[in-house]
Write a protein that holds these residues in place. Structure first.
Motif, short mmCIF file in Angstrom:
data_model
loop_
_atom_site.label_atom_id
_atom_site.label_comp_id
_atom_site.label_asym_id
_atom_site.label_seq_id
_atom_site.Cartn_x
_atom_site.Cartn_y
_atom_site.Cartn_z
N LEU A 160 0.82 -1.21 0.00
CA LEU A 160 0.00 0.00 0.00
C LEU A 160 0.86 1.26 0.00
N ASP A 161 0.37 2.30 -0.68
CA ASP A 161 1.04 3.59 -0.62
C ASP A 161 0.67 4.28 0.69
N PRO A 162 1.34 5.39 1.04
CA PRO A 162 1.08 6.03 2.34
C PRO A 162 -0.37 6.47 2.55
N VAL A 163 -1.03 6.94 1.48
CA VAL A 163 -2.42 7.39 1.63
C VAL A 163 -3.32 6.20 1.94
N ALA A 164 -3.14 5.10 1.22
CA ALA A 164 -3.95 3.91 1.47
C ALA A 164 -3.63 3.30 2.84
N THR A 165 -2.36 3.37 3.23
CA THR A 165 -1.97 2.88 4.55
C THR A 165 -2.71 3.63 5.65
N ASP A 166 -2.76 4.95 5.52
CA ASP A 166 -3.46 5.76 6.53
C ASP A 166 -4.96 5.43 6.55
N ALA A 167 -5.56 5.24 5.38
CA ALA A 167 -6.99 4.92 5.33
C ALA A 167 -7.26 3.57 5.98
N MET A 168 -6.39 2.60 5.72
CA MET A 168 -6.57 1.27 6.31
C MET A 168 -6.35 1.34 7.83
N ALA A 169 -5.34 2.08 8.25
CA ALA A 169 -5.08 2.22 9.68
C ALA A 169 -6.28 2.86 10.39
N ASP A 170 -6.87 3.86 9.77
CA ASP A 170 -8.05 4.50 10.35
C ASP A 170 -9.20 3.51 10.49
N ALA A 171 -9.38 2.65 9.49
CA ALA A 171 -10.45 1.66 9.55
C ALA A 171 -10.24 0.69 10.69
N LEU A 172 -9.01 0.20 10.86
CA LEU A 172 -8.74 -0.74 11.93
C LEU A 172 -8.89 -0.08 13.30
N THR A 173 -8.45 1.17 13.40
CA THR A 173 -8.60 1.89 14.66
C THR A 173 -10.07 2.09 15.00
N GLU A 174 -10.89 2.36 13.99
CA GLU A 174 -12.33 2.52 14.23
C GLU A 174 -12.93 1.24 14.80
N PHE A 175 -12.55 0.09 14.26
CA PHE A 175 -13.09 -1.17 14.77
C PHE A 175 -12.62 -1.40 16.21
N SER A 176 -11.37 -1.10 16.49
CA SER A 176 -10.88 -1.31 17.86
C SER A 176 -11.61 -0.41 18.84
N ARG A 177 -11.93 0.80 18.43
CA ARG A 177 -12.65 1.71 19.33
C ARG A 177 -14.06 1.22 19.63
N ARG A 178 -14.61 0.41 18.75
CA ARG A 178 -15.92 -0.19 19.01
C ARG A 178 -15.84 -1.35 20.00
N GLY A 179 -14.62 -1.76 20.33
CA GLY A 179 -14.44 -2.90 21.21
C GLY A 179 -14.06 -4.18 20.51
N THR A 180 -13.78 -4.10 19.21
CA THR A 180 -13.40 -5.28 18.44
C THR A 180 -11.93 -5.62 18.67
N PRO A 181 -11.60 -6.86 19.03
CA PRO A 181 -10.19 -7.25 19.07
C PRO A 181 -9.64 -7.33 17.64
N VAL A 182 -8.50 -6.71 17.41
CA VAL A 182 -7.88 -6.69 16.09
C VAL A 182 -6.46 -7.21 16.23
#
Length: 296
Positions: A160-182
């Motif tokens: 992934l390029d840096p922009v896509a990396t940041d978008a993917m990181a944001d998605a994973l962080t969103e799931f973790s904030r919901r209480g999802t183990p990642v």
């Protein structure tokens, strides 16, 4: 809570997992790190039921994972696991339906995730026409689209390029904030260091280090200083007491300080040699901790 409990696995007489045990707590981003062949993918495949352990088990909320629980897991394999001749949106909808998502909801989620992750594709393009980075985005969406209770991702940031990396990181962080183990594996240790609440390092099928990045740094026992001087003589750092030079870059040097070294003596010696521009402790990077852990 996702728990890997004493996993042992061998192939053709070679032991790949040796009593592997660790937990991933609700809402936690857990970085699973190890060299190629250390057993990361094998452990993940056991959690998904693709492989069976020789001993041990994987638990979700104290229950052994069965087919019903696996429907609530979002899994992203390292290898491409999608259909190259099929249009990406169609297969995202299909995978969501397989996990029990209604068709109209699946369509809406597919469109939302495609836009959010910035997938660049034509409406009729099959997956194989997409760049590798865009294929990786689609593969992540396939793991997320059914709104899973657990996420298990094998090298999700690869290619992934840096922009896509940041978008993917944001998605994973969103799931973790919901209480999802990642849990995700990655060789990009700077990303692991930035994103993860805790990190586990595996070597030869066994966990050899686990904790927050700060805890892992402390466990190495290294003490490093950075000093910048101006107006100092050439090779000035070589005269400082009780230190080992790690790097020298222009006026800045990085030093490893011995356990018996008095840092105040190092500071006084440096001040006597030139004008002090900077003096401070340097934290080890996760990459340095990883190297120390897997090579000792």
């Amino acid at each position: 809570m996702l728990e890997f409990d004493g996993l042992t696995k061998g192939f053709s007489g070679k032991q790949v997992l040796r009593g592997l045990s660790f937990t991933v707590k609700p809402g936690e981003l857990f970085g699973f790190c190890g060299a190629n062949g250390s057993g990361k993918t094998t452990a993940m495949r056991i959690a998904l039921g693709v492989l069976s352990p020789d001993a041990g088990r994987v638990l979700w909320n104290d229950m052994e994972i069965d087919a019903g629980i696996r429907r609530r897991i979002g899994y992203m394999p390292e290898e491409r696991g999608l259909y190259g001749k099929m249009r990406p949106r169609d297969q995202l909808i299909y995978f969501a339906q397989l996990s029990g998502v209604r068709t109209n909801v699946a369509r809406r989620r597919a469109d939302e995730w495609i836009e959010r992750l910035g997938v660049d594709m034509g409406a009729k393009d099959p997956l194989e026409r997409l760049s590798l980075g865009n294929q990786q985005r689609i593969q992540l969406i396939a793991a997320l689209i059914h709104d899973p209770d657990v996420l298990i991702l094998d090298e999700p940031f690869s290619g992934l390029d840096p922009v896509a990396t940041d978008a993917m990181a944001d998605a994973l962080t969103e799931f973790s904030r919901r209480g999802t183990p990642v849990i995700f594996s990655s060789h990009q240790l700077d990303l692991v260091e930035r994103l993860c609440d805790r990190v586990g390092i595996i070597r030869d099928g066994a966990l050899v280090a686990e904790g927050t990045v700060a805890e892992l740094r402390r466990s190495t026992g290294h003490r490093q200083l950075q000093i910048a001087l101006t107006g100092a003589p050439e090779n000035w750092a070589h005269t400082l007491p009780g230190v080992r030079i790690v790097t020298e870059r222009e006026d800045m040097v990085t030093l490893e300080v011995g356990p018996e070294t008095d840092v105040r003596e190092v500071l006084a010696a440096a001040q006597s040699l030139g004008d002090l521009e900077y003096f401070g402790r340097r934290e080890s990077t996760l990459a340095e901790v990883f190297r120390d852990t897997v090579t000792t």
